[in-house]
Design a protein around this motif. Sequence first.
Motif, PDB file in Angstrom:
ATOM      1  N   GLU A  96      99.499  79.926  42.935  1.00  0.00           N
ATOM      2  CA  GLU A  96      99.135  78.899  43.906  1.00  0.00           C
ATOM      3  C   GLU A  96      99.782  79.179  45.257  1.00  0.00           C
ATOM      4  O   GLU A  96      99.141  79.056  46.304  1.00  0.00           O
ATOM      5  CB  GLU A  96      99.556  77.523  43.399  1.00  0.00           C
ATOM      6  CG  GLU A  96      98.772  77.039  42.185  1.00  0.00           C
ATOM      7  CD  GLU A  96      99.435  75.849  41.506  1.00  0.00           C
ATOM      8  OE1 GLU A  96      98.918  75.438  40.442  1.00  0.00           O
ATOM      9  OE2 GLU A  96     100.459  75.344  42.007  1.00  0.00           O
ATOM     10  N   PHE A  97     101.061  79.557  45.220  1.00  0.00           N
ATOM     11  CA  PHE A  97     101.767  79.828  46.473  1.00  0.00           C
ATOM     12  C   PHE A  97     101.137  81.006  47.198  1.00  0.00           C
ATOM     13  O   PHE A  97     100.972  80.978  48.428  1.00  0.00           O
ATOM     14  CB  PHE A  97     103.245  80.106  46.207  1.00  0.00           C
ATOM     15  CG  PHE A  97     104.035  80.311  47.472  1.00  0.00           C
ATOM     16  CD1 PHE A  97     104.585  79.233  48.141  1.00  0.00           C
ATOM     17  CD2 PHE A  97     104.206  81.581  48.007  1.00  0.00           C
ATOM     18  CE1 PHE A  97     105.290  79.413  49.329  1.00  0.00           C
ATOM     19  CE2 PHE A  97     104.904  81.773  49.183  1.00  0.00           C
ATOM     20  CZ  PHE A  97     105.448  80.680  49.847  1.00  0.00           C
ATOM     21  N   ALA A  98     100.779  82.048  46.463  1.00  0.00           N
ATOM     22  CA  ALA A  98     100.183  83.231  47.086  1.00  0.00           C
ATOM     23  C   ALA A  98      98.894  82.876  47.801  1.00  0.00           C
ATOM     24  O   ALA A  98      98.626  83.334  48.925  1.00  0.00           O
ATOM     25  CB  ALA A  98      99.940  84.308  46.032  1.00  0.00           C
ATOM     26  N   VAL A 148      90.985  81.635  40.332  1.00  0.00           N
ATOM     27  CA  VAL A 148      91.127  81.175  41.709  1.00  0.00           C
ATOM     28  C   VAL A 148      90.658  79.731  41.832  1.00  0.00           C
ATOM     29  O   VAL A 148      91.304  78.901  42.476  1.00  0.00           O
ATOM     30  CB  VAL A 148      90.333  82.094  42.671  1.00  0.00           C
ATOM     31  CG1 VAL A 148      90.268  81.483  44.073  1.00  0.00           C
ATOM     32  CG2 VAL A 148      90.967  83.472  42.723  1.00  0.00           C
ATOM     33  N   ASP A 149      89.539  79.394  41.192  1.00  0.00           N
ATOM     34  CA  ASP A 149      89.036  78.019  41.232  1.00  0.00           C
ATOM     35  C   ASP A 149      90.047  77.043  40.630  1.00  0.00           C
ATOM     36  O   ASP A 149      90.216  75.919  41.136  1.00  0.00           O
ATOM     37  CB  ASP A 149      87.712  77.915  40.478  1.00  0.00           C
ATOM     38  CG  ASP A 149      86.581  78.667  41.163  1.00  0.00           C
ATOM     39  OD1 ASP A 149      86.662  78.848  42.391  1.00  0.00           O
ATOM     40  OD2 ASP A 149      85.631  79.076  40.469  1.00  0.00           O
ATOM     41  N   VAL A 150      90.703  77.464  39.568  1.00  0.00           N
ATOM     42  CA  VAL A 150      91.705  76.600  38.936  1.00  0.00           C
ATOM     43  C   VAL A 150      92.892  76.396  39.875  1.00  0.00           C
ATOM     44  O   VAL A 150      93.406  75.283  40.020  1.00  0.00           O
ATOM     45  CB  VAL A 150      92.168  77.208  37.597  1.00  0.00           C
ATOM     46  CG1 VAL A 150      93.338  76.405  37.013  1.00  0.00           C
ATOM     47  CG2 VAL A 150      91.009  77.233  36.604  1.00  0.00           C
ATOM     48  N   HIS A 151      93.328  77.457  40.542  1.00  0.00           N
ATOM     49  CA  HIS A 151      94.419  77.329  41.516  1.00  0.00           C
ATOM     50  C   HIS A 151      94.038  76.371  42.644  1.00  0.00           C
ATOM     51  O   HIS A 151      94.849  75.543  43.065  1.00  0.00           O
ATOM     52  CB  HIS A 151      94.777  78.695  42.097  1.00  0.00           C
ATOM     53  CG  HIS A 151      95.515  79.595  41.168  1.00  0.00           C
ATOM     54  ND1 HIS A 151      96.525  79.148  40.337  1.00  0.00           N
ATOM     55  CD2 HIS A 151      95.417  80.937  40.934  1.00  0.00           C
ATOM     56  CE1 HIS A 151      97.002  80.163  39.636  1.00  0.00           C
ATOM     57  NE2 HIS A 151      96.347  81.258  39.987  1.00  0.00           N
ATOM     58  N   ILE A 152      92.822  76.502  43.123  1.00  0.00           N
ATOM     59  CA  ILE A 152      92.366  75.617  44.205  1.00  0.00           C
ATOM     60  C   ILE A 152      92.362  74.167  43.732  1.00  0.00           C
ATOM     61  O   ILE A 152      92.821  73.258  44.447  1.00  0.00           O
ATOM     62  CB  ILE A 152      90.956  76.024  44.688  1.00  0.00           C
ATOM     63  CG1 ILE A 152      90.992  77.415  45.336  1.00  0.00           C
ATOM     64  CG2 ILE A 152      90.389  74.975  45.636  1.00  0.00           C
ATOM     65  CD1 ILE A 152      91.765  77.489  46.633  1.00  0.00           C
ATOM     66  N   GLY A 154      78.824  78.657  48.591  1.00  0.00           N
ATOM     67  CA  GLY A 154      78.225  79.976  48.590  1.00  0.00           C
ATOM     68  C   GLY A 154      79.101  81.060  49.174  1.00  0.00           C
ATOM     69  O   GLY A 154      78.728  82.235  49.155  1.00  0.00           O
ATOM     70  N   VAL A 155      80.278  80.671  49.712  1.00  0.00           N
ATOM     71  CA  VAL A 155      81.161  81.662  50.335  1.00  0.00           C
ATOM     72  C   VAL A 155      82.553  81.632  49.710  1.00  0.00           C
ATOM     73  O   VAL A 155      83.024  82.627  49.159  1.00  0.00           O
ATOM     74  CB  VAL A 155      81.274  81.431  51.863  1.00  0.00           C
ATOM     75  CG1 VAL A 155      82.110  82.539  52.496  1.00  0.00           C
ATOM     76  CG2 VAL A 155      79.896  81.368  52.495  1.00  0.00           C
ATOM     77  N   GLY A 156      83.248  80.494  49.812  1.00  0.00           N
ATOM     78  CA  GLY A 156      84.610  80.429  49.267  1.00  0.00           C
ATOM     79  C   GLY A 156      85.332  79.186  49.733  1.00  0.00           C
ATOM     80  O   GLY A 156      84.779  78.080  49.686  1.00  0.00           O
ATOM     81  N   TYR A 157      86.560  79.370  50.229  1.00  0.00           N
ATOM     82  CA  TYR A 157      87.415  78.242  50.588  1.00  0.00           C
ATOM     83  C   TYR A 157      88.098  78.508  51.926  1.00  0.00           C
ATOM     84  O   TYR A 157      88.285  79.654  52.330  1.00  0.00           O
ATOM     85  CB  TYR A 157      88.504  78.026  49.534  1.00  0.00           C
ATOM     86  CG  TYR A 157      87.965  77.764  48.143  1.00  0.00           C
ATOM     87  CD1 TYR A 157      87.519  76.511  47.777  1.00  0.00           C
ATOM     88  CD2 TYR A 157      87.937  78.793  47.198  1.00  0.00           C
ATOM     89  CE1 TYR A 157      87.028  76.274  46.489  1.00  0.00           C
ATOM     90  CE2 TYR A 157      87.456  78.562  45.912  1.00  0.00           C
ATOM     91  CZ  TYR A 157      87.006  77.286  45.560  1.00  0.00           C
ATOM     92  OH  TYR A 157      86.523  77.056  44.301  1.00  0.00           O
TER      93      TYR A 157
END
Length: 232
Positions: free
Chosen positions: A158-160, A194-198, A220-223
């Motif tokens: 998460e920190f990364a 990554v989704d879980v971290h977000i 469709g792209v990310g965060y």
Amino acid sequence: MCAHILVAEDDEMQAELIRRLLLQEGHTAVVVHDGRAAIDEAGRNRPDLVVLDLMLPRIDGLGVCRVLRRDDDVPVLMLTARTAEDDVLLGLELGADDYMTKPYSPRELMARIRTVLRRTLRPAAGGPPPLRVGAIRVDPLRHWVTCDGAPVTCTPGEFAILAAMAAEPDRVFSRRQLLRHTSGHDRASTERAVDVHIMNLRKKIEPDPRRPVRLLTVFGVGYKLVGDRGDS
């Protein structure tokens, strides 16, 4: 200049006033109301400055200053209603960087704090400075995060992710790009991770994780990470 400041003041109204003033100037602040708690908090999360009331319960400000100076060189700004010269001299002899007597004006207090920080707050050689995005502060060197002035506990993955996004606010990161930042921190490194971290980060930094205003999805792209006025 973004600093992490410990406020040790037994007057709760005064402590809250100082905390709000510090947040307005872009700092993070943790408030405690007795000397024992001040020592414990400084040991857990080293502050860049301690605003230290002399007349604290359990352990007074002079006792706190003795302990801090025994273990560290954290800057100390002492506050007291006492005006006796002996008290002022003793505080300075113990290593206080500055000394203010009550009552004082909030404007003068903030000016004194800025002066101490300019003199003492230096990024470590070769180390990145703390990052600020709205109410979120990320210190890559000391590996701490605060949100709205309160400490946030993050896993390494998460920190990364948060540190990478805080370094480039408003940039849209794909899952694959964020995955590269978690490499070496997560054994199960997948785009789903990554989704879980977000999702977990939103629980920690969003006023309402179901309606994020800081850590946004770009479909469709990310965060991307934005200030508190970002569009959802």
